[in-house]
Design a protein around this motif. Sequence first.
Motif, PDB file in Angstrom:
ATOM      1  N   LEU A 142      20.088 -22.773  34.040  1.00 10.89           N
ATOM      2  CA  LEU A 142      20.138 -23.601  32.528  1.00 10.89           C
ATOM      3  C   LEU A 142      19.754 -22.674  31.499  1.00 10.89           C
ATOM      4  CD1 LEU A 142      18.089 -26.955  33.962  1.00 10.89           C
ATOM      5  CD2 LEU A 142      20.420 -26.912  33.012  1.00 10.89           C
ATOM      6  N   LEU A 143      18.982 -21.998  31.609  1.00 11.66           N
ATOM      7  CA  LEU A 143      18.554 -20.911  30.608  1.00 11.66           C
ATOM      8  C   LEU A 143      19.975 -19.878  30.125  1.00 11.66           C
ATOM      9  CD1 LEU A 143      14.982 -19.932  31.518  1.00 11.66           C
ATOM     10  CD2 LEU A 143      15.794 -21.323  29.505  1.00 11.66           C
ATOM     11  N   ALA A 144      20.566 -19.671  31.343  1.00  6.09           N
ATOM     12  CA  ALA A 144      21.843 -18.760  31.207  1.00  6.09           C
ATOM     13  C   ALA A 144      22.765 -19.520  30.349  1.00  6.09           C
ATOM     14  CB  ALA A 144      22.422 -18.319  32.653  1.00  6.09           C
ATOM     15  N   LEU A 145      23.027 -20.952  30.648  1.00  6.43           N
ATOM     16  CA  LEU A 145      23.782 -21.892  30.028  1.00  6.43           C
ATOM     17  C   LEU A 145      23.491 -21.985  28.416  1.00  6.43           C
ATOM     18  CD1 LEU A 145      24.458 -24.639  32.614  1.00  6.43           C
ATOM     19  CD2 LEU A 145      26.069 -23.270  31.610  1.00  6.43           C
ATOM     20  N   CYS A 146      22.202 -22.185  28.316  1.00  7.63           N
ATOM     21  CA  CYS A 146      21.509 -22.221  26.797  1.00  7.63           C
ATOM     22  C   CYS A 146      21.834 -20.907  26.085  1.00  7.63           C
ATOM     23  CB  CYS A 146      19.989 -22.450  26.867  1.00  7.63           C
ATOM     24  SG  CYS A 146      19.559 -24.047  27.328  1.00  7.63           S
ATOM     25  N   SER A 147      22.025 -19.868  26.709  1.00  7.28           N
ATOM     26  CA  SER A 147      22.325 -18.672  26.070  1.00  7.28           C
ATOM     27  C   SER A 147      23.744 -18.711  25.413  1.00  7.28           C
ATOM     28  CB  SER A 147      22.049 -17.307  26.852  1.00  7.28           C
ATOM     29  OG  SER A 147      23.049 -17.392  27.976  1.00  7.28           O
ATOM     30  N   PHE A 148      24.423 -19.217  26.204  1.00  8.90           N
ATOM     31  CA  PHE A 148      25.900 -19.354  25.519  1.00  8.90           C
ATOM     32  C   PHE A 148      25.968 -20.368  24.726  1.00  8.90           C
ATOM     33  CE2 PHE A 148      26.667 -17.455  29.918  1.00  8.90           C
ATOM     34  CZ  PHE A 148      27.416 -16.461  29.781  1.00  8.90           C
ATOM     35  N   ALA A 150      22.241 -15.391  35.235  1.00  9.02           N
ATOM     36  CA  ALA A 150      21.042 -16.144  35.887  1.00  9.02           C
ATOM     37  C   ALA A 150      20.636 -15.446  36.696  1.00  9.02           C
ATOM     38  CB  ALA A 150      21.737 -17.541  36.169  1.00  9.02           C
ATOM     39  N   GLY A 151      21.124 -14.465  37.280  1.00 10.14           N
ATOM     40  CA  GLY A 151      20.613 -13.349  38.587  1.00 10.14           C
ATOM     41  C   GLY A 151      20.491 -14.435  39.714  1.00 10.14           C
ATOM     42  N   PHE A 179      16.547 -13.828  21.888  1.00 13.45           N
ATOM     43  CA  PHE A 179      16.060 -15.183  22.111  1.00 13.45           C
ATOM     44  C   PHE A 179      17.072 -16.365  22.031  1.00 13.45           C
ATOM     45  CE2 PHE A 179      12.728 -12.618  20.590  1.00 13.45           C
ATOM     46  CZ  PHE A 179      11.558 -12.862  21.206  1.00 13.45           C
ATOM     47  N   ILE A 180      16.758 -17.352  22.827  1.00 13.44           N
ATOM     48  CA  ILE A 180      17.305 -18.742  22.829  1.00 13.44           C
ATOM     49  C   ILE A 180      16.678 -19.768  22.662  1.00 13.44           C
ATOM     50  CG2 ILE A 180      19.165 -17.520  24.683  1.00 13.44           C
ATOM     51  CD1 ILE A 180      17.836 -19.426  26.858  1.00 13.44           C
ATOM     52  N   THR A 181      17.397 -20.902  22.301  1.00 12.84           N
ATOM     53  CA  THR A 181      16.700 -22.132  22.236  1.00 12.84           C
ATOM     54  C   THR A 181      17.150 -22.846  23.286  1.00 12.84           C
ATOM     55  OG1 THR A 181      16.878 -22.067  19.780  1.00 12.84           O
ATOM     56  CG2 THR A 181      16.454 -24.220  20.824  1.00 12.84           C
ATOM     57  N   ALA A 182      15.984 -23.640  23.980  1.00 15.49           N
ATOM     58  CA  ALA A 182      16.203 -24.304  25.313  1.00 15.49           C
ATOM     59  C   ALA A 182      15.201 -25.507  25.210  1.00 15.49           C
ATOM     60  CB  ALA A 182      15.832 -23.374  26.490  1.00 15.49           C
ATOM     61  N   PRO A 183      15.633 -26.577  25.982  1.00 18.08           N
ATOM     62  CA  PRO A 183      14.758 -27.867  26.007  1.00 18.08           C
ATOM     63  C   PRO A 183      13.285 -27.450  26.738  1.00 18.08           C
ATOM     64  CG  PRO A 183      16.989 -28.409  26.724  1.00 18.08           C
ATOM     65  CD  PRO A 183      16.894 -26.778  26.636  1.00 18.08           C
ATOM     66  N   LEU A 225      30.893 -24.940  26.505  1.00 15.14           N
ATOM     67  CA  LEU A 225      30.720 -23.737  27.021  1.00 15.14           C
ATOM     68  C   LEU A 225      31.753 -23.558  28.133  1.00 15.14           C
ATOM     69  CD1 LEU A 225      26.806 -24.045  27.575  1.00 15.14           C
ATOM     70  CD2 LEU A 225      28.158 -23.129  25.500  1.00 15.14           C
ATOM     71  N   TRP A 226      32.354 -22.397  28.298  1.00 23.30           N
ATOM     72  CA  TRP A 226      33.239 -22.092  29.152  1.00 23.30           C
ATOM     73  C   TRP A 226      33.022 -20.719  29.952  1.00 23.30           C
ATOM     74  CZ3 TRP A 226      36.300 -25.659  30.987  1.00 23.30           C
ATOM     75  CH2 TRP A 226      36.576 -27.004  30.036  1.00 23.30           C
ATOM     76  N   PRO A 227      31.704 -20.307  30.335  1.00 26.50           N
ATOM     77  CA  PRO A 227      31.380 -18.994  30.925  1.00 26.50           C
ATOM     78  C   PRO A 227      31.964 -18.828  32.375  1.00 26.50           C
ATOM     79  CG  PRO A 227      29.648 -20.263  30.767  1.00 26.50           C
ATOM     80  CD  PRO A 227      30.532 -21.017  29.921  1.00 26.50           C
ATOM     81  N   SER A 228      32.422 -17.892  32.963  1.00 24.02           N
ATOM     82  CA  SER A 228      32.964 -17.877  34.216  1.00 24.02           C
ATOM     83  C   SER A 228      31.723 -17.935  35.189  1.00 24.02           C
ATOM     84  CB  SER A 228      33.709 -16.519  34.492  1.00 24.02           C
ATOM     85  OG  SER A 228      32.737 -15.725  34.446  1.00 24.02           O
ATOM     86  N   ARG A 229      32.008 -18.202  36.240  1.00 20.87           N
ATOM     87  CA  ARG A 229      30.966 -18.411  37.641  1.00 20.87           C
ATOM     88  C   ARG A 229      30.436 -17.002  37.614  1.00 20.87           C
ATOM     89  NH1 ARG A 229      31.704 -20.670  42.676  1.00 20.87           N
ATOM     90  NH2 ARG A 229      32.470 -18.723  43.158  1.00 20.87           N
TER      91      ARG A 229
END
Length: 82
Positions: A41-47, A65-66, A20-24, A54-58
Amino acid sequence: MSEAKAKPSAGVVHYRPEQFITAPFEILTDHLLTDGDRRMLLALCSFAIGKSVLWPSRETLALRAGIDISNVSITLAMFSVG
């Protein structure tokens, strides 16, 4: 006579807390966001769990995010502030 083992119910999904993640809430309700925007946005929230930077790669964002990697930079630029 042997006891029959209980079979898991079809359609029942068992989740672990780390799934689970917390998201606005606005990610869900903003009618201007596309499905791809929401997934990004949800993918970013997961990090972001416990982090302020945050520094996830593209590539990682595209996978999580699929969405197609070619859309990652476009979507991120749309969300950039300043």
